[in-house]
Design a protein around this motif. Structure first.
Motif, PDB file in Angstrom:
ATOM      1  N   TYR A  64     -10.404  -6.819  -2.249  1.00  0.00           N
ATOM      2  CA  TYR A  64      -9.743  -5.939  -1.717  1.00  0.00           C
ATOM      3  C   TYR A  64      -8.510  -7.301  -1.571  1.00  0.00           C
ATOM      4  O   TYR A  64      -9.648  -8.608  -0.030  1.00  0.00           O
ATOM      5  CB  TYR A  64      -9.997  -5.561  -0.963  1.00  0.00           C
ATOM      6  CG  TYR A  64      -8.556  -4.103  -0.586  1.00  0.00           C
ATOM      7  CD1 TYR A  64      -8.369  -3.475  -1.313  1.00  0.00           C
ATOM      8  CD2 TYR A  64      -7.400  -4.354   0.914  1.00  0.00           C
ATOM      9  CE1 TYR A  64      -7.224  -2.327  -1.208  1.00  0.00           C
ATOM     10  CE2 TYR A  64      -6.794  -3.839   0.251  1.00  0.00           C
ATOM     11  CZ  TYR A  64      -6.441  -2.840  -1.322  1.00  0.00           C
ATOM     12  OH  TYR A  64      -5.487  -2.510   0.130  1.00  0.00           O
ATOM     13  N   THR A  65      -7.653  -7.516  -1.993  1.00  0.00           N
ATOM     14  CA  THR A  65      -6.705  -8.841  -1.815  1.00  0.00           C
ATOM     15  C   THR A  65      -5.515  -8.859  -0.459  1.00  0.00           C
ATOM     16  O   THR A  65      -4.827  -9.218   0.126  1.00  0.00           O
ATOM     17  CB  THR A  65      -6.058  -9.359  -2.769  1.00  0.00           C
ATOM     18  OG1 THR A  65      -5.437  -8.538  -2.754  1.00  0.00           O
ATOM     19  CG2 THR A  65      -7.595  -9.819  -3.688  1.00  0.00           C
ATOM     20  N   HIS A  66      -5.569  -7.167  -0.451  1.00  0.00           N
ATOM     21  CA  HIS A  66      -4.119  -6.576   0.920  1.00  0.00           C
ATOM     22  C   HIS A  66      -4.208  -6.555   2.110  1.00  0.00           C
ATOM     23  O   HIS A  66      -3.588  -6.037   2.572  1.00  0.00           O
ATOM     24  CB  HIS A  66      -2.889  -5.452   0.172  1.00  0.00           C
ATOM     25  CG  HIS A  66      -2.964  -6.011  -1.262  1.00  0.00           C
ATOM     26  ND1 HIS A  66      -1.788  -6.548  -1.492  1.00  0.00           N
ATOM     27  CD2 HIS A  66      -3.448  -5.673  -2.482  1.00  0.00           C
ATOM     28  CE1 HIS A  66      -1.695  -6.488  -3.014  1.00  0.00           C
ATOM     29  NE2 HIS A  66      -2.660  -6.016  -3.506  1.00  0.00           N
ATOM     30  N   ASN A  67      -5.189  -7.977   2.919  1.00  0.00           N
ATOM     31  CA  ASN A  67      -6.024  -7.369   4.751  1.00  0.00           C
ATOM     32  C   ASN A  67      -3.730  -7.954   4.921  1.00  0.00           C
ATOM     33  O   ASN A  67      -4.115  -9.485   5.328  1.00  0.00           O
ATOM     34  CB  ASN A  67      -6.515  -8.515   4.777  1.00  0.00           C
ATOM     35  CG  ASN A  67      -7.306  -8.011   3.636  1.00  0.00           C
ATOM     36  OD1 ASN A  67      -8.584  -6.590   3.678  1.00  0.00           O
ATOM     37  ND2 ASN A  67      -8.413  -8.706   3.396  1.00  0.00           N
ATOM     38  N   ASP A  68      -3.156  -7.082   5.500  1.00  0.00           N
ATOM     39  CA  ASP A  68      -1.927  -7.707   5.670  1.00  0.00           C
ATOM     40  C   ASP A  68      -1.040  -5.992   6.261  1.00  0.00           C
ATOM     41  O   ASP A  68      -1.512  -4.989   6.869  1.00  0.00           O
ATOM     42  CB  ASP A  68      -1.046  -7.581   4.476  1.00  0.00           C
ATOM     43  CG  ASP A  68      -1.174  -6.749   3.577  1.00  0.00           C
ATOM     44  OD1 ASP A  68      -1.375  -5.461   4.069  1.00  0.00           O
ATOM     45  OD2 ASP A  68      -0.508  -7.076   2.102  1.00  0.00           O
ATOM     46  N   VAL A  69      -0.259  -6.585   6.398  1.00  0.00           N
ATOM     47  CA  VAL A  69       0.830  -5.219   7.499  1.00  0.00           C
ATOM     48  C   VAL A  69       2.041  -5.558   6.669  1.00  0.00           C
ATOM     49  O   VAL A  69       3.062  -6.878   6.821  1.00  0.00           O
ATOM     50  CB  VAL A  69       1.025  -5.658   8.654  1.00  0.00           C
ATOM     51  CG1 VAL A  69       2.036  -5.196   9.301  1.00  0.00           C
ATOM     52  CG2 VAL A  69      -0.075  -5.643   9.531  1.00  0.00           C
ATOM     53  N   THR A  70       2.942  -4.973   6.018  1.00  0.00           N
ATOM     54  CA  THR A  70       4.094  -4.803   5.296  1.00  0.00           C
ATOM     55  C   THR A  70       5.197  -4.485   5.678  1.00  0.00           C
ATOM     56  O   THR A  70       4.368  -2.653   5.517  1.00  0.00           O
ATOM     57  CB  THR A  70       4.185  -5.294   3.266  1.00  0.00           C
ATOM     58  OG1 THR A  70       2.120  -5.939   3.469  1.00  0.00           O
ATOM     59  CG2 THR A  70       5.132  -5.595   3.073  1.00  0.00           C
TER      60      THR A  70
END
Length: 340
Positions: free
Chosen positions: A245-251
């Motif tokens: 999983y590559t979307h370790n983020d806050v968007t």
């Protein structure tokens, strides 16, 4: 003014994050540590420079050098230990989740108010410079009217369909009576709290899907849809079964553009902030420091104790997390959208 800290628990998180952070912070001193095992308490104290090691919380709370008690014990013990510390005039910083139920959270808040001490919650992602900058820009209206917000924290190991067994000291995370929930308690509450923090909006409804079963009630993967005040839609994905999983983020997406804080190692530290609108372009990079957020957390708490500054994450924030967790569990059980 040097603030004396005591740590309840000698587990991985206090050992690798909070004890080093207290030692690195200005105006903070690690005074005492508590463990059920005397040898473990003494070894932890020796490693991190604490002056006293205890196996009995009542004895620890008689130590006049202790100003703040940091609680990182199993989740089910937080309320009892926090109330005991407050009754002895000690300020409390409790690791998330604050407690397993909103009722316990309210009892903790009442006790700390009664005895005139501070109650903070360890939502360390509030101290990430990218999240702080993002919250400020949203408050300034840089993205216009916010439509959608998401936070993701996924991890895992290739070739494994479920996480590896936990160590002896971490085994309590597999006991529903001690932990309350699975992946949501570990990382999901951070995701939801970060969205609450940067949006400055409360969650109104949630709908949860998890991989939990009757024989394995603690979820290891969770997808959560939410609505926030003002009609903002939100989403959280978290778990321990997504190694790639590559979307370790806050968007955040608004009428004027978008902004994203992406972590370099999960969501904990480092990474980048990218903001893109017709009028504003921001690109910031943050260096990887494994204890920076925790050091910032300790220093902010010390400032609140010594000068009355506002707490970055208060008992109210812990209560909201407990209400959302309770709603997540109801939604999971009923298959319905739940009002918070």
């Amino acid at each position: 003014m040097t603030i004396g800290w005591a740590i309840i628990s000698t587990g991985r998180h206090p050992d690798s994050k909070m004890a080093p952070a207290i030692n690195a912070a200005s105006d903070a001193s690690l005074v005492a540590v508590l463990s059920r095992n005397k040898a473990r308490a003494e070894a932890f104290a020796s490693k991190h420079g604490a002056t006293s090691a205890y196996t009995n919380i009542d004895e620890l709370l008689t130590n006049s050098s202790v100003d703040v008690v940091y609680i990182a014990s199993p989740n089910a013990l937080h309320a009892e230990q926090a109330i005991a510390a407050a009754s002895r005039g000690k300020h409390v910083l409790v690791e998330k989740p604050m407690a397993l139920s909103p009722q316990d959270c309210e009892a903790m808040i009442d006790a700390c108010n009664q005895f005139g001490v501070l109650l903070g919650v360890g939502f360390h992602l509030r101290h990430h410079p990218g999240h702080k900058r993002l919250g400020e820009m949203l408050a300034q209206g840089v993205l216009g009217t916010i439509a959608f917000a998401e936070a993701n924290w996924g991890r895992g190991s290739r070739g494994q369909t479920k996480p590896p067994p936990r160590t002896e000291l971490q085994a309590w995370w597999d006991d529903p009576s001690l932990v309350g929930a699975g992946a949501f308690m570990a990382t999901g509450v951070h995701c939801v709290d970060t969205l609450r923090h940067v949006l400055r909006k409360e969650v109104e409804t949630i709908s949860a899907m998890t991989d939990s079963t009757e024989s394995a009630p603690l979820e290891e993967l969770l997808a959560l849809n939410m609505t926030f005040e003002g009609g903002i839609l939100g989403r959280v994905m978290t778990g321990r079964r997504t190694p790639d999983y590559t979307h370790n983020d806050v968007t955040i997406y608004g009428s004027l553009g978008s902004a994203c804080v992406r972590g370099s190692i999960d969501m904990a530290y480092g990474g980048t902030l990218e903001v893109a609108t017709s009028d504003v372009t921001v690109s910031e990079k943050y260096g990887p420091d494994p204890i920076e957020l925790y050091k910032n957390q300790v220093e902010a708490y010390c400032m609140a104790v010594s000068s009355g500054a506002a707490l970055p994450a208060s008992g109210f924030d812990g209560l909201k997390a407990a209400e959302i967790t309770q709603g997540m569990l109801r939604s999971k059980e009923t298959g319905r959208t739940v009002k918070i």
